[in-house]
Scaffold this active site. Structure first.
Site, PDB file in Angstrom:
ATOM      1  N   CYS A  15      11.040   1.496  -3.752  1.00  0.00           N
ATOM      2  CA  CYS A  15       9.865   1.685  -2.890  1.00  0.00           C
ATOM      3  C   CYS A  15       8.654   1.111  -3.610  1.00  0.00           C
ATOM      4  O   CYS A  15       8.707   0.806  -4.801  1.00  0.00           O
ATOM      5  CB  CYS A  15       9.623   3.163  -2.603  1.00  0.00           C
ATOM      6  SG  CYS A  15      10.955   3.993  -1.720  1.00  0.00           S
ATOM      7  N   GLU A  35       2.791   8.887   3.834  1.00  0.00           N
ATOM      8  CA  GLU A  35       2.817   7.437   3.940  1.00  0.00           C
ATOM      9  C   GLU A  35       3.231   6.946   5.322  1.00  0.00           C
ATOM     10  O   GLU A  35       4.081   7.547   5.979  1.00  0.00           O
ATOM     11  CB  GLU A  35       3.823   6.865   2.925  1.00  0.00           C
ATOM     12  CG  GLU A  35       3.481   7.161   1.482  1.00  0.00           C
ATOM     13  CD  GLU A  35       4.515   6.641   0.511  1.00  0.00           C
ATOM     14  OE1 GLU A  35       4.149   6.410  -0.652  1.00  0.00           O
ATOM     15  OE2 GLU A  35       5.691   6.458   0.899  1.00  0.00           O
TER      16      GLU A  35
END
Length: 206
Positions: free
Chosen positions: A86, A135
């Site tokens: 990520c 997010e």
């Protein structure tokens, strides 16, 4: 299934990337519009602002999927298994470029066929220490022929697994995996999930 508690692989040198204290992330409003930037180190806490990130699932030439175990020094979810990697795009950085950059930094991988598969994935999750992730996190797939060279500050361990084996493991023991991987597994067809990627996806995890 491949043993996801195997002895860590020796880490190899990886490209230098700015320290998190100098790394800026893109802040977002509830509609997903960019509203500013902030140091990465300042936005991961008990009241994390909504910001832009990405996840990537990397396949090898045999169709196996790369899973990684987060380094024990990571601020959030240390030591858990997760998707390949990520990251966060820099301000004005195209997401595919950010995906390739992070793959090289974290795993020493050269990627091809970088494609969005869940472009509107969004989640909020809180780990055991109270650290919050919040997010909008487009999810990508990619392919590689490279041999991983994991950065020791990022990756404790890694394994190549069959997608079906990973799907079974995530559903059997979700506590062993990152919450974003658990949620993505519910949506990604190659992990047994189903979703129309054109539809906004959201989830809250505490």
């Amino acid at each position: 299934m491949t043993d996801l508690s195997i002895t860590p692989l020796p880490a190899q040198a990886a490209p230098v990337q700015p320290a998190s204290s100098a790394e800026l992330v893109v802040l977002l409003d509830e509609a997903g519009n960019q509203i500013g930037t902030a140091p990465k180190s300042s936005v991961h806490g008990a009241d994390t602002a909504l910001h832009l990130a990405f996840s990537c699932h990397v396949f090898d030439d045999d169709g196996r999927l790369l899973v990684t175990r987060r380094a024990l020094g990571k601020v959030a979810w240390p030591g858990v298994w997760t998707n390949s990697f990520c990251g966060h795009p820099a301000p004005a950085e195209p997401l595919p470029h950010a995906v390739r950059r992070r793959a090289e930094f974290e795993l020493g991988l050269e990627l091809r066929d970088v494609e969005p598969v869940l472009p509107f994935f969004r989640y909020r999750a809180t780990d055991a220490s109270g650290i919050v992730e919040h997010e909008i996190c487009p999810v990508y797939t990619a392919r590689t022929s490279s041999v991983p060279a994991p950065h020791p500050d990022e990756v404790l361990d890694l394994a190549w697994v069959e997608p079906g084996e990973l799907a079974t493991a995530v559903r059997a023991a979700p506590w062993a995996f990152s919450p974003w991987l658990v949620l993505q597994a519910q949506l990604l067809p190659f992990l047994g999930g189903h979703a129309d990627a054109r539809v906004r996806t959201e989830a809250l995890v505490s």
